[in-house]
Design a protein around this motif. Structure first.
Motif, PDB file in Angstrom:
ATOM      1  N   LYS A   5       0.941  -1.244  -0.047  1.00 33.81           N
ATOM      2  CA  LYS A   5      -0.201  -0.239   0.162  1.00 33.81           C
ATOM      3  C   LYS A   5       0.939   1.132   0.090  1.00 33.81           C
ATOM      4  O   LYS A   5       0.614   2.383  -0.739  1.00 33.81           O
ATOM      5  CB  LYS A   5      -0.627   0.071   1.317  1.00 33.81           C
ATOM      6  N   ARG A   6       2.006   1.068   0.931  1.00 34.69           N
ATOM      7  CA  ARG A   6       3.067   2.332   0.707  1.00 34.69           C
ATOM      8  C   ARG A   6       3.428   2.683  -0.675  1.00 34.69           C
ATOM      9  O   ARG A   6       3.443   3.614  -1.006  1.00 34.69           O
ATOM     10  CB  ARG A   6       3.975   2.217   1.866  1.00 34.69           C
ATOM     11  N   MET A  11       3.758   5.911  -5.568  1.00 36.37           N
ATOM     12  CA  MET A  11       3.628   5.976  -7.128  1.00 36.37           C
ATOM     13  C   MET A  11       2.709   6.914  -7.489  1.00 36.37           C
ATOM     14  O   MET A  11       2.700   7.745  -8.258  1.00 36.37           O
ATOM     15  CB  MET A  11       3.451   4.623  -7.859  1.00 36.37           C
ATOM     16  N   ALA A  12       1.289   6.811  -6.850  1.00 32.74           N
ATOM     17  CA  ALA A  12       0.202   7.656  -7.243  1.00 32.74           C
ATOM     18  C   ALA A  12       0.585   9.227  -6.806  1.00 32.74           C
ATOM     19  O   ALA A  12       0.204  10.034  -7.736  1.00 32.74           O
ATOM     20  CB  ALA A  12      -0.809   7.326  -6.247  1.00 32.74           C
ATOM     21  N   LEU A  61      -4.259   3.938 -11.239  1.00 32.30           N
ATOM     22  CA  LEU A  61      -2.951   4.052 -10.958  1.00 32.30           C
ATOM     23  C   LEU A  61      -2.771   5.248 -10.076  1.00 32.30           C
ATOM     24  O   LEU A  61      -2.151   5.049  -8.992  1.00 32.30           O
ATOM     25  CB  LEU A  61      -2.196   4.051 -12.122  1.00 32.30           C
ATOM     26  N   GLU A  62      -3.407   6.443 -10.489  1.00 31.77           N
ATOM     27  CA  GLU A  62      -3.156   7.445  -9.803  1.00 31.77           C
ATOM     28  C   GLU A  62      -4.016   7.784  -8.495  1.00 31.77           C
ATOM     29  O   GLU A  62      -3.386   8.339  -7.311  1.00 31.77           O
ATOM     30  CB  GLU A  62      -3.603   8.745 -10.487  1.00 31.77           C
ATOM     31  N   GLN A  63      -4.853   6.732  -8.121  1.00 31.41           N
ATOM     32  CA  GLN A  63      -5.607   6.841  -6.924  1.00 31.41           C
ATOM     33  C   GLN A  63      -5.067   5.525  -5.909  1.00 31.41           C
ATOM     34  O   GLN A  63      -5.483   5.444  -4.971  1.00 31.41           O
ATOM     35  CB  GLN A  63      -6.948   6.702  -7.150  1.00 31.41           C
ATOM     36  N   HIS A 224       7.257  16.248  -4.876  1.00 34.09           N
ATOM     37  CA  HIS A 224       7.616  14.662  -5.375  1.00 34.09           C
ATOM     38  C   HIS A 224       8.597  14.889  -6.424  1.00 34.09           C
ATOM     39  O   HIS A 224       8.631  13.920  -7.362  1.00 34.09           O
ATOM     40  CB  HIS A 224       6.407  14.136  -5.623  1.00 34.09           C
ATOM     41  N   GLN A 225       9.656  15.923  -6.549  1.00 31.58           N
ATOM     42  CA  GLN A 225      10.527  15.945  -7.494  1.00 31.58           C
ATOM     43  C   GLN A 225      11.780  15.145  -7.189  1.00 31.58           C
ATOM     44  O   GLN A 225      12.115  15.002  -5.919  1.00 31.58           O
ATOM     45  CB  GLN A 225      10.897  17.371  -7.878  1.00 31.58           C
TER      46      GLN A 225
END
Length: 302
Positions: A5-6, A11-12, A61-63, A224-225
């Motif tokens: 889950k992490r 990634m999301a 994917l984003e969620q 998140h860069q």
């Protein structure tokens, strides 16, 4: 939160951040249509179209609701998002499943004797050099690097860290002429390390400490860069020798991929080279301290 889950959440968050940073024009889309856009950056459906996947699949994917992204899909997303090599590698790392394991501290990193010898040689040729390890820990540096940046050897072992210096030491804001860029690069390097070592409890503690004590770090961390240093330039305003510009190269010494050797140099014949030579002679009994002090004072008056 369990390990898988992490990974999904990380990634999301990375995908969402990269999407919002990319404008339609940068992505090669026509954004001249009627009406105002209500989102920053690309819409999900626009990115899905560019990557050749369905909107529903990309949304999952984003969620963080899908663990099925193949290498081909990840590469398509990276291309659509205009990610550089470091960002593309980071995305693949975040998507790679890892077996659940207990969080434990890794073994301390050791600098190879050959690297210590190289640091000494670079000292003799007037080149500041230092070694960073995991979490941007400062593992070693020669005397000239200590004079240019700060003497990490004089700090407690737990505080010998480049990120702590940049964000928590007031001297750093005075030392780096473009502190904002240095801070952004530092946070991005730490984010890259976090992707590679998500189970490192010391890294988690460092991120927590920086988040508590630095609003700038909290803001940059949320972007998140990621960034991998290879070559570049950096501008300093040193309290002893004034302004100087250095170029650097980052190398991996020995067989530890988590160590980076940074070598600094100045342009031959430049004022920066003169300043570096003065710094190398500072408090050097063989050079004569009083003469150096006079030259530095004269430079400051100019």
């Amino acid at each position: 939160m369990d390990r898988e889950k992490r990974t999904d959440v990380s990634m999301a968050d990375f995908l969402r951040s990269a999407r919002t940073r990319l404008t339609p024009r940068e992505a090669g889309l026509d954004d001249s249509g009627p009406g105002r856009r209500r989102v920053v950056g690309l819409r999900r459906e626009e990115l899905a179209q560019l990557a050749g996947v369905s909107v529903d699949y990309y949304t999952r994917l984003e969620q963080g609701r899908s663990r099925s992204a193949s290498a081909e899909v990840l590469d398509a997303l990276a291309t659509a998002l205009r990610l550089d090599d470091a960002e593309r590698s980071h995305l693949h790392t975040l998507a790679r499943p890892r077996p659940a394991r207990r969080r434990r501290r890794p073994r301390p990193q050791r600098v190879h004797p050959a690297t210590w010898g190289l640091l000494d040689t670079l000292q003799q040729t007037g080149h500041p050099a230092f070694v960073l390890g995991r979490r941007l820990d400062v593992l070693a540096h020669n005397a000239l690097a200590g004079r240019l940046i700060t003497d990490f050897r004089a700090l407690p072992a737990a505080e010998r860290n480049q990120a702590r210096f940049v964000f928590l030491d007031p001297h750093a804001r005075e030392l780096y002429r473009d502190w904002s860029r240095v801070a952004a690069d530092t946070a991005a390097m730490l984010r890259l390390d976090a992707g590679r070592h998500p189970d490192d409890p010391d890294l988690g503690a460092l991120v927590g400490e920086l988040s508590i004590h630095s609003e700038d770090f909290r803001r940059l961390w949320s972007d998140h860069q990621v960034h991998r240093r290879t070559t570049g330039t950096k501008d300093y305003h040193h309290p002893l020798v004034g302004d100087l510009t250095i170029s650097y190269q980052a190398l991996t010494p020995g067989d530890d991929p988590d160590q980076i050797l940074f070598i600094y140099r100045t342009e031959p014949g430049s004022p920066s080279e003169t300043a570096m030579r003065l710094l190398a002679r500072w408090n050097d009994p063989a050079a004569g301290t009083s003469g150096v002090e006079a030259q530095v004072a004269g430079q400051d008056r100019e």
